[in-house]
Scaffold this motif. Structure first.
Motif, PDB file in Angstrom:
ATOM      1  N   HIS A   2       0.844  -1.186   0.000  1.00  0.00           N
ATOM      2  CA  HIS A   2       0.000   0.000   0.000  1.00  0.00           C
ATOM      3  C   HIS A   2       0.885   1.245   0.000  1.00  0.00           C
ATOM      4  CE1 HIS A   2      -3.829  -1.917   0.334  1.00  0.00           C
ATOM      5  NE2 HIS A   2      -3.556  -2.498   1.478  1.00  0.00           N
ATOM      6  N   TYR A   4       1.752   4.966   1.535  1.00  0.00           N
ATOM      7  CA  TYR A   4       1.662   5.711   2.780  1.00  0.00           C
ATOM      8  C   TYR A   4       2.492   6.981   2.649  1.00  0.00           C
ATOM      9  CZ  TYR A   4       0.335   1.117   4.656  1.00  0.00           C
ATOM     10  OH  TYR A   4      -0.273  -0.092   4.880  1.00  0.00           O
ATOM     11  N   TRP A  49       4.663   0.145   1.416  1.00  0.00           N
ATOM     12  CA  TRP A  49       4.965  -0.687   2.586  1.00  0.00           C
ATOM     13  C   TRP A  49       3.997  -1.851   2.570  1.00  0.00           C
ATOM     14  CZ3 TRP A  49       8.889  -0.322   6.091  1.00  0.00           C
ATOM     15  CH2 TRP A  49       8.815  -1.111   7.235  1.00  0.00           C
ATOM     16  N   GLU A  51       1.382  -4.202   3.749  1.00  0.00           N
ATOM     17  CA  GLU A  51       0.314  -4.071   4.739  1.00  0.00           C
ATOM     18  C   GLU A  51       0.451  -5.088   5.868  1.00  0.00           C
ATOM     19  OE1 GLU A  51      -4.570  -3.799   4.781  1.00  0.00           O
ATOM     20  OE2 GLU A  51      -3.566  -4.838   3.148  1.00  0.00           O
ATOM     21  N   ILE A  54       2.427  -3.642   8.814  1.00  0.00           N
ATOM     22  CA  ILE A  54       2.068  -2.289   9.248  1.00  0.00           C
ATOM     23  C   ILE A  54       2.330  -2.093  10.746  1.00  0.00           C
ATOM     24  CG2 ILE A  54      -0.386  -2.744   9.645  1.00  0.00           C
ATOM     25  CD1 ILE A  54       1.213   0.459   8.193  1.00  0.00           C
ATOM     26  N   GLU A  58       4.368   0.970  12.438  1.00  0.00           N
ATOM     27  CA  GLU A  58       3.791   1.782  13.508  1.00  0.00           C
ATOM     28  C   GLU A  58       4.668   1.756  14.759  1.00  0.00           C
ATOM     29  OE1 GLU A  58      -0.927   1.868  12.402  1.00  0.00           O
ATOM     30  OE2 GLU A  58      -0.201   0.121  13.527  1.00  0.00           O
ATOM     31  N   LEU A 163      -2.671   6.647   4.808  1.00  0.00           N
ATOM     32  CA  LEU A 163      -2.797   5.490   3.922  1.00  0.00           C
ATOM     33  C   LEU A 163      -3.674   5.878   2.744  1.00  0.00           C
ATOM     34  CD1 LEU A 163      -2.873   2.375   3.199  1.00  0.00           C
ATOM     35  CD2 LEU A 163      -4.797   2.216   4.801  1.00  0.00           C
TER      36      LEU A 163
END
Length: 178
Positions: A2, A4, A49, A51, A54, A58, A163
């Motif tokens: 995805h 970001y 990145w 998914e 994730i 984070e 996102l």
């Protein structure tokens, strides 16, 4: 994978004002591109990145943010990247430059790298009319906004991970500074 990016997002009272300006550009000048993202100051340009990882990203951003203190941010006047983009100018303070540079260095250490950041200077800004603004509409709009006053100050106390959902950018997570 995805898409970001990482940004500073101003408080709601500033968001409301900037969103009104963005809507004005959409209505009067047919520039709708800035509607696809909340008003923001980009610190880390878009990147891909996985998914599935994730949580790891984070965790990295939580770690980065936990070692930061709030940064004063001043929005002052309008600026442009002629012939297509109009933005609210952000005063490029040493604190803001340091935050952006430290984040870029940190992101590079975890494998996220944008080669353009090595050749382009950091120009903090908040886009109100995007590249879909025609050159003709840019000329008219810039005459209208070039001398228009805008002035806001806030303390940025977090960074946001956004996102892309296929149509627009949305805040996925916020990471509070200490």
């Amino acid at each position: 994978m995805h898409s970001y990016y990482i940004a500073l997002i101003p408080p709601n009272y500033i968001l409301e004002h900037v969103n009104q300006v963005i809507q004005y550009f959409a209505d009067k000048y047919n520039s709708r591109g800035a509607l696809r993202s909340p008003p923001h100051i980009t610190l880390q340009p878009p990147f891909k990145w996985d998914e599935a990882n994730i949580t790891k990203l984070e965790q990295h951003l939580t770690n980065f943010a936990s070692r930061r203190t709030p940064v004063p941010v001043t929005l002052n006047q309008y600026g442009a990247f002629a012939p297509r983009v109009i933005y609210i100018d952000v005063v490029n303070t040493p604190e803001l430059t340091t935050l952006q540079l430290d984040l870029m260095t940190y992101m590079e250490s975890i494998g996220i790298y944008d080669p353009n950041t090595k050749t382009r200077p950091f120009v903090p800004h908040m886009t109100v009319a995007y590249r879909d603004l025609t050159k003709q509409n840019f000329k008219v709009a810039w005459q209208e906004f070039e001398h228009r006053q805008v002035n806001f100050e806030f303390g940025a106390d977090n960074i946001c991970l956004l996102l892309h959902d296929g149509k627009r950018w949305n805040v996925l997570s916020k990471f509070q500074f200490s």
